[in-house]
Enzyme design. Structure first.
Site, PDB file in Angstrom:
ATOM      1  N   GLU A 104     -20.335  -6.354 -13.295  1.00  0.00           N
ATOM      2  CA  GLU A 104     -19.619  -5.105 -13.555  1.00  0.00           C
ATOM      3  C   GLU A 104     -18.411  -5.015 -12.637  1.00  0.00           C
ATOM      4  O   GLU A 104     -18.413  -5.625 -11.563  1.00  0.00           O
ATOM      5  CB  GLU A 104     -20.499  -3.934 -13.124  1.00  0.00           C
ATOM      6  CG  GLU A 104     -21.262  -3.262 -14.193  1.00  0.00           C
ATOM      7  CD  GLU A 104     -21.929  -2.037 -13.587  1.00  0.00           C
ATOM      8  OE1 GLU A 104     -21.558  -0.946 -13.961  1.00  0.00           O
ATOM      9  OE2 GLU A 104     -22.797  -2.206 -12.711  1.00  0.00           O
TER      10      GLU A 104
ATOM     11  N   LYS B 277     -16.249  -3.336  -9.679  1.00  0.00           N
ATOM     12  CA  LYS B 277     -16.604  -2.488  -8.529  1.00  0.00           C
ATOM     13  C   LYS B 277     -15.576  -1.362  -8.493  1.00  0.00           C
ATOM     14  O   LYS B 277     -14.417  -1.577  -8.153  1.00  0.00           O
ATOM     15  CB  LYS B 277     -16.584  -3.298  -7.239  1.00  0.00           C
ATOM     16  CG  LYS B 277     -16.990  -2.444  -6.079  1.00  0.00           C
ATOM     17  CD  LYS B 277     -17.475  -3.214  -4.904  1.00  0.00           C
ATOM     18  CE  LYS B 277     -18.107  -2.296  -3.873  1.00  0.00           C
ATOM     19  NZ  LYS B 277     -17.460  -1.018  -3.711  1.00  0.00           N
TER      20      LYS B 277
ATOM     21  N   ASP C 138     -13.349   1.679  -7.479  1.00  0.00           N
ATOM     22  CA  ASP C 138     -12.822   2.089  -6.177  1.00  0.00           C
ATOM     23  C   ASP C 138     -12.763   3.614  -6.148  1.00  0.00           C
ATOM     24  O   ASP C 138     -11.739   4.224  -6.440  1.00  0.00           O
ATOM     25  CB  ASP C 138     -11.422   1.483  -5.999  1.00  0.00           C
ATOM     26  CG  ASP C 138     -11.032   1.409  -4.539  1.00  0.00           C
ATOM     27  OD1 ASP C 138     -11.867   1.763  -3.688  1.00  0.00           O
ATOM     28  OD2 ASP C 138      -9.892   1.005  -4.257  1.00  0.00           O
TER      29      ASP C 138
ATOM     30  N   TYR D  23     -23.888   3.405 -12.709  1.00  0.00           N
ATOM     31  CA  TYR D  23     -24.200   1.974 -12.585  1.00  0.00           C
ATOM     32  C   TYR D  23     -25.630   1.679 -12.153  1.00  0.00           C
ATOM     33  O   TYR D  23     -26.006   0.510 -12.050  1.00  0.00           O
ATOM     34  CB  TYR D  23     -23.213   1.238 -11.679  1.00  0.00           C
ATOM     35  CG  TYR D  23     -22.980   1.821 -10.299  1.00  0.00           C
ATOM     36  CD1 TYR D  23     -23.984   1.898  -9.354  1.00  0.00           C
ATOM     37  CD2 TYR D  23     -21.714   2.261  -9.940  1.00  0.00           C
ATOM     38  CE1 TYR D  23     -23.754   2.410  -8.088  1.00  0.00           C
ATOM     39  CE2 TYR D  23     -21.465   2.772  -8.674  1.00  0.00           C
ATOM     40  CZ  TYR D  23     -22.485   2.850  -7.752  1.00  0.00           C
ATOM     41  OH  TYR D  23     -22.255   3.355  -6.513  1.00  0.00           O
TER      42      TYR D  23
ATOM     43  N   LYS E 280     -15.264  -9.167  -3.522  1.00  0.00           N
ATOM     44  CA  LYS E 280     -14.070  -8.326  -3.425  1.00  0.00           C
ATOM     45  C   LYS E 280     -12.805  -9.085  -3.831  1.00  0.00           C
ATOM     46  O   LYS E 280     -12.706 -10.291  -3.604  1.00  0.00           O
ATOM     47  CB  LYS E 280     -13.895  -7.836  -1.978  1.00  0.00           C
ATOM     48  CG  LYS E 280     -14.983  -6.892  -1.498  1.00  0.00           C
ATOM     49  CD  LYS E 280     -14.902  -5.595  -2.254  1.00  0.00           C
ATOM     50  CE  LYS E 280     -15.508  -4.427  -1.522  1.00  0.00           C
ATOM     51  NZ  LYS E 280     -14.833  -3.936  -0.396  1.00  0.00           N
TER      52      LYS E 280
ATOM     53  N   CYS F 269      29.375   3.476   1.020  1.00  0.00           N
ATOM     54  CA  CYS F 269      28.605   2.289   0.625  1.00  0.00           C
ATOM     55  C   CYS F 269      28.462   1.355   1.831  1.00  0.00           C
ATOM     56  O   CYS F 269      29.475   0.972   2.431  1.00  0.00           O
ATOM     57  CB  CYS F 269      29.298   1.575  -0.530  1.00  0.00           C
ATOM     58  SG  CYS F 269      28.510  -0.018  -0.897  1.00  0.00           S
TER      59      CYS F 269
ATOM     60  N   CYS G 151      30.605  -2.027   0.897  1.00  0.00           N
ATOM     61  CA  CYS G 151      32.068  -2.094   0.725  1.00  0.00           C
ATOM     62  C   CYS G 151      32.789  -0.890   1.311  1.00  0.00           C
ATOM     63  O   CYS G 151      34.020  -0.852   1.308  1.00  0.00           O
ATOM     64  CB  CYS G 151      32.397  -2.236  -0.756  1.00  0.00           C
ATOM     65  SG  CYS G 151      32.017  -0.767  -1.720  1.00  0.00           S
TER      66      CYS G 151
ATOM     67  N   CYS H 204      27.129   3.682  -5.262  1.00  0.00           N
ATOM     68  CA  CYS H 204      28.412   3.261  -4.716  1.00  0.00           C
ATOM     69  C   CYS H 204      29.430   3.365  -5.843  1.00  0.00           C
ATOM     70  O   CYS H 204      29.173   2.917  -6.960  1.00  0.00           O
ATOM     71  CB  CYS H 204      28.297   1.815  -4.220  1.00  0.00           C
ATOM     72  SG  CYS H 204      29.885   0.984  -4.072  1.00  0.00           S
TER      73      CYS H 204
ATOM     74  N   CYS I  46      33.088  -3.823  -5.153  1.00  0.00           N
ATOM     75  CA  CYS I  46      31.987  -3.904  -4.173  1.00  0.00           C
ATOM     76  C   CYS I  46      31.338  -5.287  -4.352  1.00  0.00           C
ATOM     77  O   CYS I  46      30.871  -5.629  -5.446  1.00  0.00           O
ATOM     78  CB  CYS I  46      30.974  -2.795  -4.433  1.00  0.00           C
ATOM     79  SG  CYS I  46      29.504  -2.935  -3.411  1.00  0.00           S
TER      80      CYS I  46
HETATM   81  N1  5U1 Z   1     -20.633  -1.409 -10.245  1.00  0.00           N
HETATM   82  C1  5U1 Z   1     -21.375  -1.123  -9.188  1.00  0.00           C
HETATM   83  N2  5U1 Z   1     -20.894  -0.623  -8.056  1.00  0.00           N
HETATM   84  N3  5U1 Z   1     -21.932  -0.482  -7.241  1.00  0.00           N
HETATM   85  C2  5U1 Z   1     -21.974   0.006  -5.965  1.00  0.00           C
HETATM   86  N4  5U1 Z   1     -22.696  -1.314  -9.088  1.00  0.00           N
HETATM   87  C3  5U1 Z   1     -23.069  -0.905  -7.870  1.00  0.00           C
HETATM   88  N5  5U1 Z   1     -24.274  -0.872  -7.276  1.00  0.00           N
HETATM   89  C4  5U1 Z   1     -24.353  -0.394  -6.028  1.00  0.00           C
HETATM   90  C5  5U1 Z   1     -23.207   0.056  -5.345  1.00  0.00           C
HETATM   91  C6  5U1 Z   1     -23.319   0.599  -3.971  1.00  0.00           C
HETATM   92  O1  5U1 Z   1     -25.541  -0.365  -5.384  1.00  0.00           O
HETATM   93  C7  5U1 Z   1     -26.714  -0.817  -6.060  1.00  0.00           C
HETATM   94  C8  5U1 Z   1     -27.581  -1.397  -5.035  1.00  0.00           C
HETATM   95  C9  5U1 Z   1     -27.334   0.335  -6.763  1.00  0.00           C
END
Ligand code: 5U1
Length: 673
Positions: free
Chosen positions: A116, A118, A120, A228, A317, A411, A414, A429, A435
């Site tokens: 999957e 990750k 942010d 997730y 990462k 400028c 020039c 400019c 120039c």
């Molecule tokens: N996609 C995803 N991100 N993430 C973060 N899965 C996932 N699982 C995580 C975490 C901290 O922890 C699992 C151990 C449930």
């Protein structure tokens, strides 16, 4: 009577929940927003008239409560773990070897992994009792987090009531709150308008929005949730694999990533990482890597845990996109059209996979807003192919003597006057090609691959030619001699001869390339092609009125005015004459055959991976039929051609009700024209 009203309330709630599920989870709305809004209003009115029918899981109950003074603490029933990280292929290989040996798998057997993105964002735990949203908590220190229930309720992709029949009596769902990129840009634009501090990135914006004490503010923030994992669950059995858990969550009404995949073995894991890294920019939300989990739950249990993270999962990462460095200097760059851009010279820093030494500050308004000063420690960001930029200044680290960088009064190249038009951010400019910087940039544009395509005439050489005043306008290129070039440092006989030859070869060109090379404001490649195709002769374009020009596809009032103005200037007429006298020529354009251009005036957008042809080929095919191919979906788009794993354009097309064609339909249709 009350019974009728009560059943109507139930029907409207069911419909609203269904429409939300289709919109947020399936990404396939079936009704227009107006229909949703109308039903929502009806429900609000019914609940107002019959307060006894109000229910905490009603779609109207997303923003209710008053601001609170602070967040309470909530203890997680089972700690929220974090993930171990891998930063290289070797580290992923070590993880894989640990899994294979931990499970006692033969080397020729390959473990199944669930992969999957990750996200942010901010990790969130949601608790449902008998299918109804009960509370939400942040991860905190993993053992207990903050009670952000009232804020979580405002996120429309978080279901307040779960779908389905056999629901758990108690269920904890874990996932991430993110701010989609488009929402983040819009939010920052709003913050700017209101003179409020902007957010540095979508992660900070998501976290900041979830930590608002007033849920009404959170409700206005464009947040999304992706599930997730599941935590403790009572009343039903959890499915036996990670893949089936995610399908189960999806069916109960949670958004889950469409990028999820089940793969076998290490190489497939690495391929997934590569494909997500390539896709990263096109995704609607920020991700900072990918996550692998052993798919089978029994195997997960056998592998167990180390301190605060599971042995069965890891985050691989991506290279960091943001790093700290210091500003060694600030300089001004003058572009082809005279725009003066402040640029920061940085202590070299490795970010997003490359070493960055310069970062744009865009314009002087942005420079003043970010208040970047020489000596400052700054956050530098490089995302994909985007030009690196300074995101923010670390004020705690500012040297005492650092001074604000002033906007230049003349400028810097020039010394000509500069101008900043009312309502515009760009400082320009006014020196034109007197120039040096503007002259050099206009020659680079003229010589570029898309314009006259002069092989071997690189940017550095052009700078030298301008520096030595050998070139005062582009027509001087045709007077350069091999001897002259050979006298330059590090320029051999052969390369100077090649350059003179390349200049001569490039003079046999096309009208479209020539028009593009002239650098008429707002005339890009496509417009130049359209002008050439429809006017066929430079003379016709030169003599066209603004009204005539607007009859040409791709030419609106602003572009028409620029073209007209350009050809009205005596100095531009003289330059064109010099170029024609120097031998620049092109064959007469073919008469545009309207029947061979059935897609004239239509606009298309391409997204996702096409399997039977490249995107470039598809674009060329459409253009050959007279269509315009643009980079983003708008109300003007005729259709979106959608390959595999489409990006955010797909959702935008759905939102705007733009026709979507899959690859097969596209091929069949285009071949039938
Ligand atoms: N996609 C995803 N991100 N993430 C973060 N899965 C996932 N699982 C995580 C975490 C901290 O922890 C699992 C151990 C449930």
């Amino acid at each position: 009577m009350t019974e009728n009203i009560s059943s109507r309330v139930a029907i409207v709630r069911t419909l609203l929940n269904q429409y939300s599920y289709e919109y947020y989870v399936l990404d396939q709305p079936t009704v227009p927003d107006s229909e949703f809004d109308q039903l929502f209003l009806e429900l609000q009115q019914l609940e107002e008239q019959h307060p006894e029918l109000v229910d905490s899981a009603s779609p109207t109950q997303r923003v209710g409560s008053e601001p609170s003074a602070a967040f309470d603490s909530i203890k997680h029933r089972v700690p929220m773990l974090s993930l171990g990280n891998a930063f290289s292929q070797e580290e992923l290989q070590q993880f894989y070897d640990r899994i294979q040996s931990g499970l006692g798998v033969e080397p020729n057997e390959r473990t199944h992994f669930f992969c999957e993105p990750k996200f942010d964002g901010l990790a969130l735990s949601l608790v449902y009792k008998n299918g109804v949203f009960s509370y939400a908590a942040t991860r905190g220190d993993g053992r207990s987090g903050e009670d952000v229930s009232t804020n979580a309720r405002t996120i429309r992709s978080i279901p307040l009531r779960l779908r389905g029949e056999a629901l758990p009596t108690w269920l904890e769902v874990r996932g991430e709150v993110v701010m989609p990129k488009a929402g983040f840009d819009a939010l920052n634009a709003r913050m700017r308008e209101q003179d409020q501090k902007e957010f540095a990135n979508p992660r900070n914006a998501a976290a900041g929005s979830m930590r608002q004490l007033d849920p009404k503010i959170t409700a206005k923030r464009p947040l999304a949730f992706y599930a997730y994992a599941v935590g403790p669950c009572e009343g039903v059995d959890i499915p036996k694999t990670q893949a089936s858990v995610l399908s189960w969550l999806h069916d109960m009404g949670f958004p889950v990533s469409i990028e999820r995949r089940c793969v076998e073995g290490l190489q497939a894991c690495l391929d997934y990482h590569t494909s997500m890294l390539e896709k990263r920019e096109a995704l609607p939300y920020d991700i900072d890597g990918v996550v692998y989990k052993v798919n089978d739950h029994d195997a997960q249990e056998r592998l167990g845990y180390v301190s605060r993270s599971p042995r069965f999962a890891i985050a691989y990462k991506f290279p960091a996109q943001e790093k700290l460095t210091t500003v060694a200097g600030i300089e001004c760059q003058v572009g082809r059209t005279g725009a003066i851009t402040p640029v920061s010279r940085l202590e070299p820093v490795f970010v997003g996979g490359v070493t960055v030494t310069n970062a744009t500050l865009h314009n002087f308004e942005e420079l003043a807003r970010k208040d970047v000063r020489v000596g400052d420690t700054v956050v530098v960001r490089r995302a994909g192919d985007v030009i690196p930029e300074v995101v923010s200044v670390v004020l705690d680290k500012r040297p005492e003597k650092a001074k604000p960088y002033p906007m230049p009064e003349v400028c810097p190249v020039c010394g000509s006057d500069v101008e900043k038009k009312e309502g515009q951010v760009v400082l320009r400019c006014l020196g034109g090609v007197t120039c040096r910087a503007q002259l050099a940039e206009s020659i680079k544009h003229y010589a570029s691959r898309q314009a006259m395509n002069i092989d071997g005439l690189g940017d550095k050489l052009i700078d030298v030619l301008v520096e030595r005043s050998w070139i005062k306008d582009v027509s001087d290129l045709y007077r350069l001699t091999q001897n002259q070039l050979a006298s330059l440092p590090r320029m051999g006989e052969l390369s100077s001869a090649n350059i003179v030859k390349a200049i001569e070869v490039s003079s046999h060109t096309s009208l479209a390339r020539f028009l593009f090379g002239l650098g008429i404001p707002e005339v890009g490649e496509a417009t130049a092609r359209s002008l050439a195709k429809h006017c066929q002769d430079l003379h016709v374009i030169r003599e066209s009125s603004i009204d005539d020009l607007q009859l040409i596809p791709d030419v609106g009032p602003v572009v028409a005015e620029h073209i007209h103005q350009f050809f009205s200037h005596d100095k531009h007429q003289a330059l064109i004459q010099h170029l024609l006298d120097a031998g620049v020529n092109w064959p007469k354009e073919e008469v545009a055959d309207e029947s061979a251009q059935p897609l004239l005036g239509k606009q298309f957008v391409l997204t996702g991976t096409l399997t039977s042809m490249t995107r470039q080929d598809a674009k060329a095919k459409l253009q050959a039929l007279g269509a315009k191919v643009t980079g983003s979906v708008s109300a003007k788009t005729t259709a979106l051609i959608c390959g595999e794993n489409p990006g955010s354009k797909h959702k935008k097309a759905l939102d705007l009700a733009v026709e979507i064609m899959d690859e097969e339909a596209f091929e069949a249709w285009v071949n039938s024209l």
